[in-house]
Design a protein around this motif. Structure first.
Motif, short mmCIF file in Angstrom:
data_model
loop_
_atom_site.label_atom_id
_atom_site.label_comp_id
_atom_site.label_asym_id
_atom_site.label_seq_id
_atom_site.Cartn_x
_atom_site.Cartn_y
_atom_site.Cartn_z
N TRP A 50 0.74 -1.41 0.00
CA TRP A 50 0.03 -0.13 -0.02
C TRP A 50 0.88 1.25 0.12
CZ3 TRP A 50 -0.19 -3.56 4.18
CH2 TRP A 50 -1.15 -4.40 4.15
N ARG A 69 -3.97 -3.15 5.59
CA ARG A 69 -4.94 -4.40 5.19
C ARG A 69 -6.37 -4.09 6.13
NH1 ARG A 69 -4.11 -9.56 3.97
NH2 ARG A 69 -1.94 -8.99 4.26
N VAL A 80 -9.48 -1.44 2.19
CA VAL A 80 -8.48 -1.12 2.91
C VAL A 80 -8.86 -0.15 4.02
CG1 VAL A 80 -6.44 -1.37 1.35
CG2 VAL A 80 -7.65 0.57 1.32
#
Length: 189
Positions: A50, A69, A80
């Protein structure tokens, strides 16, 4: 104001912002202030999947935002959580939106559908900020966490960034995005 990808060498500046939130508030349920080294490793680990962005002003980390996560099961892979923290000296300077705008664009390019903001309540400043960014409240978990001698409620806000559709491809890991596209997004605050 420079919005850029975080580096592990930013850990000290990020920790200067984050440590007071850990020690003095329940806005994060993290209870132990991490070491600079462990935070640097966290940044590296998150960037494998990410985006993690920082706002730098005159060489100082004024704020940061990242995604992480949502849950482990494969059926949740299109979701997310996001977080944003701003140094007290730079509050109300537009840094939160300057960080969230490219963060959401990057997550959209990766193929995520839902971004969740998890806000420990009460926290009117964070609620107002997220709602001004288009997030909508959908749930409150009551007495879900305990910190600083109190049971805390946590509110959940959602931002839909891509259409749902059938048979969606798995999200693209952040390092696999096109570097030129990432550069353009980071320059568009």
């Amino acid at each position: 104001m420079l919005i850029r990808l975080a580096k592990d060498s930013d850990a000290e500046g990020i920790l200067a912002i984050y440590a007071p939130y850990i020690a003095n508030t329940s806005f994060t349920f993290e209870a132990e202030v991490p070491t600079i080294d462990s935070l640097a490793k966290r940044i590296q680990r998150y960037l494998q999947t990410w985006p993690w962005l920082v706002c730098e002003i005159d060489g100082i980390i004024a704020g940061y935002a990242y995604a992480s996560r949502y849950r482990e099961r494969v059926g949740y892979q299109w979701c997310v959580e996001c977080s944003v923290y701003i140094h007290d000296n730079y509050m109300r300077a537009g840094i939160g939106k300057a960080l969230y705008t490219p963060l959401m664009s990057l997550l959209q390019k990766q193929g995520y559908r839902n971004v969740y903001a998890v806000i420990n309540l009460p926290n009117e400043k964070s609620v107002r900020f997220h709602e001004s960014c288009g997030f909508t409240w959908f749930a409150t978990y009551e007495n879900v966490g305990y910190k600083l001698g109190k049971w805390k409620n946590v509110g959940w806000w959602q931002l839909i960034i891509n259409p749902y559709g059938d048979d969606p491809p798995a999200p693209i890991p952040f390092p696999n995005l096109d570097d030129a596209e990432v550069a353009v997004i980071l320059k568009t605050k």
